[in-house]
Design a protein around this motif. Structure first.
Motif, PDB file in Angstrom:
ATOM      1  N   THR A 194       1.095  -1.052   0.285  1.00 23.39           N
ATOM      2  CA  THR A 194      -0.454   0.237   0.137  1.00 23.39           C
ATOM      3  C   THR A 194       1.265   1.210  -0.103  1.00 23.39           C
ATOM      4  OG1 THR A 194      -1.875   0.983   1.370  1.00 23.39           O
ATOM      5  CG2 THR A 194      -0.384  -0.416   2.294  1.00 23.39           C
ATOM      6  N   THR A 195       0.820   2.184   0.558  1.00 17.13           N
ATOM      7  CA  THR A 195       1.471   3.684  -0.140  1.00 17.13           C
ATOM      8  C   THR A 195       1.565   4.115   1.628  1.00 17.13           C
ATOM      9  OG1 THR A 195      -0.614   5.230  -0.157  1.00 17.13           O
ATOM     10  CG2 THR A 195       0.186   4.305  -2.451  1.00 17.13           C
ATOM     11  N   LEU A 196       2.555   4.653   2.082  1.00 18.92           N
ATOM     12  CA  LEU A 196       2.614   5.502   2.903  1.00 18.92           C
ATOM     13  C   LEU A 196       1.722   6.606   3.615  1.00 18.92           C
ATOM     14  CD1 LEU A 196       4.835   5.761   5.380  1.00 18.92           C
ATOM     15  CD2 LEU A 196       6.102   8.153   3.517  1.00 18.92           C
ATOM     16  N   LYS A 197       0.868   7.409   3.126  1.00 18.23           N
ATOM     17  CA  LYS A 197      -0.488   8.518   3.803  1.00 18.23           C
ATOM     18  C   LYS A 197      -1.064   7.551   3.274  1.00 18.23           C
ATOM     19  CE  LYS A 197      -1.753  12.167   0.871  1.00 18.23           C
ATOM     20  NZ  LYS A 197      -1.788  12.912  -0.272  1.00 18.23           N
ATOM     21  N   GLU A 213      -6.488  -6.998   4.429  1.00 18.94           N
ATOM     22  CA  GLU A 213      -7.194  -6.377   2.941  1.00 18.94           C
ATOM     23  C   GLU A 213      -8.393  -5.573   3.227  1.00 18.94           C
ATOM     24  OE1 GLU A 213      -8.541 -10.024   0.537  1.00 18.94           O
ATOM     25  OE2 GLU A 213      -8.827  -8.790  -1.335  1.00 18.94           O
ATOM     26  N   ILE A 214      -8.876  -6.042   4.698  1.00 17.84           N
ATOM     27  CA  ILE A 214     -10.495  -5.372   3.970  1.00 17.84           C
ATOM     28  C   ILE A 214      -9.902  -3.749   5.126  1.00 17.84           C
ATOM     29  CG2 ILE A 214     -12.865  -4.664   5.327  1.00 17.84           C
ATOM     30  CD1 ILE A 214     -13.121  -7.311   5.421  1.00 17.84           C
ATOM     31  N   VAL A 215      -9.001  -3.754   5.927  1.00 16.11           N
ATOM     32  CA  VAL A 215      -8.291  -2.333   5.853  1.00 16.11           C
ATOM     33  C   VAL A 215      -7.855  -1.765   5.392  1.00 16.11           C
ATOM     34  CG1 VAL A 215      -6.909  -1.324   8.534  1.00 16.11           C
ATOM     35  CG2 VAL A 215      -8.238  -3.529   8.638  1.00 16.11           C
ATOM     36  N   ILE A 216      -6.929  -2.327   4.958  1.00 12.85           N
ATOM     37  CA  ILE A 216      -6.132  -1.484   3.826  1.00 12.85           C
ATOM     38  C   ILE A 216      -7.072  -1.210   2.760  1.00 12.85           C
ATOM     39  CG2 ILE A 216      -4.780  -2.320   1.414  1.00 12.85           C
ATOM     40  CD1 ILE A 216      -3.531  -3.824   3.509  1.00 12.85           C
TER      41      ILE A 216
END
Lengths: 169, 314
Positions: free
Chosen positions: A23-26, A63-66
């Motif tokens: 994922t990304t840092l932000k 997966e859901i959290v991301i």
């Protein structure tokens, strides 16, 4: 931010069952727990940092959290203090739709949101359960959530009596 | 979490509180009947209990009065509290009563207070309208009361004049009419603690509080403007001997340093000043030596240190 550096670097996280997610840092900074971790190693360390192990979150839940944090990465997030006693409010239809999941997933999401310290997600997911309780009798709540009735008739009578004074009629 | 079976019942207590605190009063009651564990969690969580609302006008059967549990906290909010409210159900076990966002009859309030004779905390916030306030003469003489009021009740302070207030908190007050407050304070000889929070008017504008009949042990000033004149210092001079704890949060005290030196028995100081510049550490150290329990003050002093804007080294 440097021009030749990507403005939102890639970050990897690993679930408790060993699945890696990118994922990304932000996005990942929406988690207070990970934010503290990253602040500790300093901004420069982000690119050289390996995958972050999350031993309390399984792959299905992660997966859901991301999915949620990526959708909300550009939104201003309230702090846990600000959101603590927030009551009825406008709920983003995307969030409403996102929370349509079975109870097992929802419990896991709540525990993960709590562990990762994502106040807005914790608020949304616990509110979802609170909405399910709404206007149900104790027996309906028990069957919906599969909770065992451990009262004796005498005990329940005593508790009901205690409650009388603040029942809305 | 992985592989582990999760159920609403087996969630950690903090998460169950998180969920149930988002429920309405009636849903909290239903939840409290679900299982013993839920009942326990709800009864022991002040965060949830604070959400409970008591609907007095709706309790019609006199049979109920006997069954009111020995709870010691009650909060009535967004209610219309009529003359017919069964005030008899207020127990002597009640120690904390909060009435907010309510319209209430004077005779009803006075009855409530008569029944809750051991009340220690009374909070009256955002009282929309107090009907027939003239019927409040018979209010009981509550002792050792902690009173929390906002603007909506300060005007009616006279009705509480017989109570012996130990701690008074005034919040969100901006009316310029101060006569009621002055008259009320005149009779309060046992007042030990005064908290002024977000007071928009200048309480020390004229000399009305120069001389008071009580000796404060604790004074807290928060988000409140203190004028740079003699009246505030004169007010403080009443408490030079008695004051033990002084808290100043987001407020400025004129001549802070000089003022502080006068207190003989101060042992707790907690402050977060807006703009005040402390430029002389040795003087502060002397003050500490003279008047304060050093260890404690030094700890607090340095905790608050980042809030001091400018600081000259020794």
């Amino acid at each position: 931010m440097d021009i030749d550096r990507p403005s939102d670097p890639q970050v990897s996280v690993v679930s408790s069952d060993g699945t890696m997610f990118h994922t990304t840092l932000k996005s990942i900074l929406l988690s207070g727990t990970i934010k503290d971790m990253i602040e500790h190693i300093g901004e420069g360390g982000v690119e050289n940092m390996g995958a972050i192990p999350l031993q309390n979150v399984d792959s299905k839940t992660l997966e859901i959290v991301i999915k949620w944090i990526e959708h909300h990465k550009d939104n201003i997030q309230p702090t846990s203090e600000e959101i603590k006693d927030k009551t009825a409010d406008f709920i983003d239809p995307w969030d409403e739709n996102f929370l349509e999941m079975d109870l097992d997933k929802l419990y896991n999401l709540i525990t993960a949101a709590n562990y990762l310290n994502i106040p807005q997600l914790l608020w949304l997911s616990t509110r979802k359960i609170a909405m399910l309780i709404k206007n149900r009798t104790p027996q309906e709540i028990r069957s919906l959530f599969n909770i065992e009735d451990d009262w004796t008739p005498q005990e329940i009578e005593a508790v009901q009596k205690e409650n009388q004074w603040c029942e809305e009629k | 979490m992985s592989g582990e079976f999760l159920n609403f019942e087996t969630l950690p207590e903090e998460l169950i509180i998180e969920i149930i605190s988002k429920c309405s009063s009636s849903d909290i009651l239903s939840s409290s009947l679900v299982s013993k564990r839920f009942n326990n969690i709800i009864k022991n969580s002040s965060r949830i209990l604070n959400k409970l609302t008591i609907y007095f006008p709706n309790i019609k059967h006199p049979d109920y009065y006997d069954d009111i549990p020995n709870c010691n906290q009650m909060k009535m909010s967004a209610s219309f509290i009529s003359t017919k409210a069964p005030v008899e159900c207020f127990h002597s076990s009640l120690t904390r009563l909060t009435i907010c966002y309510a319209t209430i009859y004077g005779s009803c309030l006075s009855k409530m207070l008569i029944y809750s004779c051991n009340l220690k905390y009374l909070e009256l916030i955002q009282i929309n309208y107090l009907k027939e306030s003239k019927k409040l003469e018979n209010l009981p003489e509550l002792k050792n009361l902690n009173l929390i009021l906002d603007e909506s009740f300060v005007r009616l302070l006279k009705v509480l004049k017989k109570c012996e207030v130990k701690s008074l908190t005034l919040k969100n007050y901006k009316i310029t009419e101060m006569d009621e407050l002055q008259k009320f304070l005149k009779n309060q000889r046992k007042l030990k603690e005064l908290n002024l929070i977000n007071i928009k008017i200048n309480l020390f504008y004229d000399g009305r509080f120069d001389k008071v009949n009580f000796k404060l042990e604790k004074l807290r000033i928060e988000k409140t403007k203190i004028p740079n004149n003699d009246h505030f210092v004169k007010f403080l001079s009443n408490h030079y001997e008695s004051l033990k704890c002084f808290e100043i949060l987001n407020a400025d005290i004129p001549n802070f340093r000089e003022v502080l030196m006068k207190f003989k028995n101060l042992n707790e100081l907690n402050f977060k000043l807006n703009t005040y510049v402390i430029d002389n550490l040795p003087i502060m150290k002397n003050i500490m030596k003279m008047t304060l329990n050093r260890k404690r003050i030094l700890k607090r002093w340095f905790e608050k240190f980042p809030n001091v804007k400018r600081f000259k080294n020794e």
